[in-house]
Design an enzyme around this catalytic site. Structure first.
Site, PDB file in Angstrom:
ATOM      1  N   ASN A 102       1.025  -1.011   0.043  1.00  0.00           N
ATOM      2  CA  ASN A 102       0.011   0.198   0.117  1.00  0.00           C
ATOM      3  C   ASN A 102       0.814   1.312   0.013  1.00  0.00           C
ATOM      4  O   ASN A 102       1.512   1.610   0.961  1.00  0.00           O
ATOM      5  CB  ASN A 102      -0.768  -0.073   1.190  1.00  0.00           C
ATOM      6  CG  ASN A 102      -1.792   1.251   1.387  1.00  0.00           C
ATOM      7  OD1 ASN A 102      -1.819   2.164   0.465  1.00  0.00           O
ATOM      8  ND2 ASN A 102      -2.422   1.505   2.770  1.00  0.00           N
TER       9      ASN A 102
ATOM     10  N   GLU B  61      -5.640  -4.938  10.443  1.00  0.00           N
ATOM     11  CA  GLU B  61      -4.283  -4.226  10.837  1.00  0.00           C
ATOM     12  C   GLU B  61      -4.698  -3.243  12.123  1.00  0.00           C
ATOM     13  O   GLU B  61      -5.662  -2.531  11.853  1.00  0.00           O
ATOM     14  CB  GLU B  61      -4.248  -3.021   9.664  1.00  0.00           C
ATOM     15  CG  GLU B  61      -3.624  -3.669   8.478  1.00  0.00           C
ATOM     16  CD  GLU B  61      -3.186  -2.310   7.422  1.00  0.00           C
ATOM     17  OE1 GLU B  61      -2.395  -2.936   6.746  1.00  0.00           O
ATOM     18  OE2 GLU B  61      -3.571  -1.553   7.495  1.00  0.00           O
TER      19      GLU B  61
ATOM     20  N   GLU C 136      -7.269   4.967   7.212  1.00  0.00           N
ATOM     21  CA  GLU C 136      -6.702   6.099   7.025  1.00  0.00           C
ATOM     22  C   GLU C 136      -7.976   6.868   6.088  1.00  0.00           C
ATOM     23  O   GLU C 136      -8.355   8.235   6.439  1.00  0.00           O
ATOM     24  CB  GLU C 136      -5.365   6.236   6.380  1.00  0.00           C
ATOM     25  CG  GLU C 136      -4.323   6.187   7.425  1.00  0.00           C
ATOM     26  CD  GLU C 136      -3.017   5.724   6.790  1.00  0.00           C
ATOM     27  OE1 GLU C 136      -3.037   5.553   5.523  1.00  0.00           O
ATOM     28  OE2 GLU C 136      -2.187   4.910   7.278  1.00  0.00           O
TER      29      GLU C 136
ATOM     30  N   HIS D 115      -9.773   1.429   4.361  1.00  0.00           N
ATOM     31  CA  HIS D 115      -8.380   1.229   5.335  1.00  0.00           C
ATOM     32  C   HIS D 115      -8.904   2.583   6.520  1.00  0.00           C
ATOM     33  O   HIS D 115      -9.603   3.391   6.166  1.00  0.00           O
ATOM     34  CB  HIS D 115      -7.346   1.974   4.353  1.00  0.00           C
ATOM     35  CG  HIS D 115      -6.096   1.850   5.019  1.00  0.00           C
ATOM     36  ND1 HIS D 115      -5.423   2.922   5.894  1.00  0.00           N
ATOM     37  CD2 HIS D 115      -5.044   1.062   5.017  1.00  0.00           C
ATOM     38  CE1 HIS D 115      -4.300   2.615   6.255  1.00  0.00           C
ATOM     39  NE2 HIS D 115      -4.141   1.431   5.701  1.00  0.00           N
TER      40      HIS D 115
ATOM     41  N   SER E  22       3.156  -2.465  10.383  1.00  0.00           N
ATOM     42  CA  SER E  22       4.594  -2.556  10.712  1.00  0.00           C
ATOM     43  C   SER E  22       5.069  -3.697  10.239  1.00  0.00           C
ATOM     44  O   SER E  22       5.957  -4.360  10.877  1.00  0.00           O
ATOM     45  CB  SER E  22       4.868  -2.247  12.206  1.00  0.00           C
ATOM     46  OG  SER E  22       4.546  -0.773  12.487  1.00  0.00           O
TER      47      SER E  22
ATOM     48  N   LYS F  21      -0.078   4.339  -0.274  1.00  0.00           N
ATOM     49  CA  LYS F  21      -0.576   5.450   0.125  1.00  0.00           C
ATOM     50  C   LYS F  21      -0.415   6.585  -0.500  1.00  0.00           C
ATOM     51  O   LYS F  21      -0.402   6.398  -1.840  1.00  0.00           O
ATOM     52  CB  LYS F  21      -0.069   5.599   1.592  1.00  0.00           C
ATOM     53  CG  LYS F  21      -0.309   4.442   2.641  1.00  0.00           C
ATOM     54  CD  LYS F  21      -0.069   4.622   4.141  1.00  0.00           C
ATOM     55  CE  LYS F  21       0.016   3.455   4.880  1.00  0.00           C
ATOM     56  NZ  LYS F  21      -0.349   3.643   6.137  1.00  0.00           N
TER      57      LYS F  21
ATOM     58  N   GLY G 205       2.387   2.092  10.816  1.00  0.00           N
ATOM     59  CA  GLY G 205       3.303   2.962  10.602  1.00  0.00           C
ATOM     60  C   GLY G 205       4.028   3.184  11.989  1.00  0.00           C
ATOM     61  O   GLY G 205       4.823   4.574  12.104  1.00  0.00           O
TER      62      GLY G 205
HETATM   63  C1  PEP Z   1      -0.996   0.035   6.165  1.00  0.00           C
HETATM   64  O1  PEP Z   1      -1.315   1.190   6.250  1.00  0.00           O
HETATM   65  O2  PEP Z   1      -1.676  -0.400   5.226  1.00  0.00           O
HETATM   66  C2  PEP Z   1       0.223  -0.291   6.545  1.00  0.00           C
HETATM   67  C3  PEP Z   1       0.303  -1.609   6.951  1.00  0.00           C
HETATM   68  O3  PEP Z   1       1.193   0.486   7.028  1.00  0.00           O
HETATM   69  P1  PEP Z   1       2.641   0.025   7.807  1.00  0.00           P
HETATM   70  O4  PEP Z   1       3.252  -1.212   6.930  1.00  0.00           O
HETATM   71  O5  PEP Z   1       3.700   1.413   7.445  1.00  0.00           O
HETATM   72  O6  PEP Z   1       2.422   0.132   9.240  1.00  0.00           O
END
Ligand code: PEP
Length: 248
Positions: free
Chosen positions: A9, A165, A98, A96, A210, A11, A171
């Site tokens: 992703n 997630e 976000e 997601h 992460s 983003k 992040g």
């Molecule tokens: C995400 O936001 O989909 C994600 C997995 O981010 P990160 O791997 O940076 O935590």
């Protein structure tokens, strides 16, 4: 056992030249050493067509990060599922965290976009996950079960994927314990099985939050983990490929 799916992703990251260069590096590495998993890259809308072209014939799929619930019409600033398909996408991430916190998408809206993705022939990766406050209150399973009930539409198995997630792991460099990941994935599997029967047992459930080369092997070996949704590490070709190489 189906192959695991490692989905990147990107983003809101990626301009044409560096984005195509990153995709090209992934393409070359995959051609030299095919990973033991399926790969999907989800760039911003502006790069879907470019990357679909770069990845043509490589086996690496290209997806998007959202779509509108309607196929066309007066929706300034939005992009529809048929448009994504037309640009070369084969899948789309929906709901997601976000998007739930920034434009404020709710379950019904996510469910509608997942229906639109299906109608357009796209794979749908529906996001679920709890906040830190919800986990600290011991409500994580109730929250995720409610998200599944609200945002996963009928007819989901077959080309639908769930991505779990925890919001607090995105992040941040923090991840849940292995036991916590396994418990949540078992709960999601149970809910999907109760709702969809045998086909619910085959819906891939990705872990995200992460994921990086140093923890990928452990996470991807956990029961019911069908792959990973990778944010930050998907922007570095070597890291994304190292995660892919760790697939079970
Ligand atoms: C995400 O936001 O989909 C994600 C997995 O981010 P990160 O791997 O940076 O935590």
């Amino acid at each position: 056992m189906p192959r695991q799916l490692i989905a990147g992703n990107w983003k809101m990251n990626g301009l044409t030249v560096p984005g195509a260069r990153l995709a090209g590096a992934i393409r070359e590495a995959v051609a030299a050493a095919p990973p033991p998993c399926d790969l999907l890259i989800c760039p911003p809308f502006t790069l879907v067509g470019t990357l679909a072209h770069v990845m043509l014939g490589s086996g690496v799929a290209v997806g998007a990060q959202d779509c509108h619930a309607k196929p066309a019409g007066a929706h300034t600033g939005d992009v529809s599922a048929p448009m994504l398909k037309d640009a070369g996408a084969t899948a789309v991430i929906l709901g997601h965290s976000e998007r739930r916190t920034e434009p404020g998408e709710r379950e019904a809206a996510v469910r509608a976009t997942a229906g639109a993705g299906r109608a357009a022939g796209l794979g749908r990766i529906v996001w679920v996950g709890e906040t830190l406050a919800e986990r600290e209150a011991g409500r994580q399973e109730a929250v995720v079960a409610a998200q599944l009930a609200g945002s996963v539409p009928e007819g989901f198995p077959g080309s639908g994927v769930v991505a779990y997630e925890p919001v607090w792991a995105i992040g941040t460099g923090r991840t849940p314990t292995e036991a916590d990941i396994a418990a949540m994935h078992a709960m999601i599997r149970r809910v999907l099985g109760e709702r969809f029967g045998a086909t619910g047992g085959r819906v891939p459930i990705l872990y995200g939050g992460s994921v990086k080369p140093s923890n990928a092997e452990t996470i991807l070996a956990l029961p019911e983990v069908g792959g990973a949704l990778v944010g930050g590490a998907s922007l570095v070709a070597e890291d994304f490929l190292a995660i892919a190489a760790a697939a079970a």
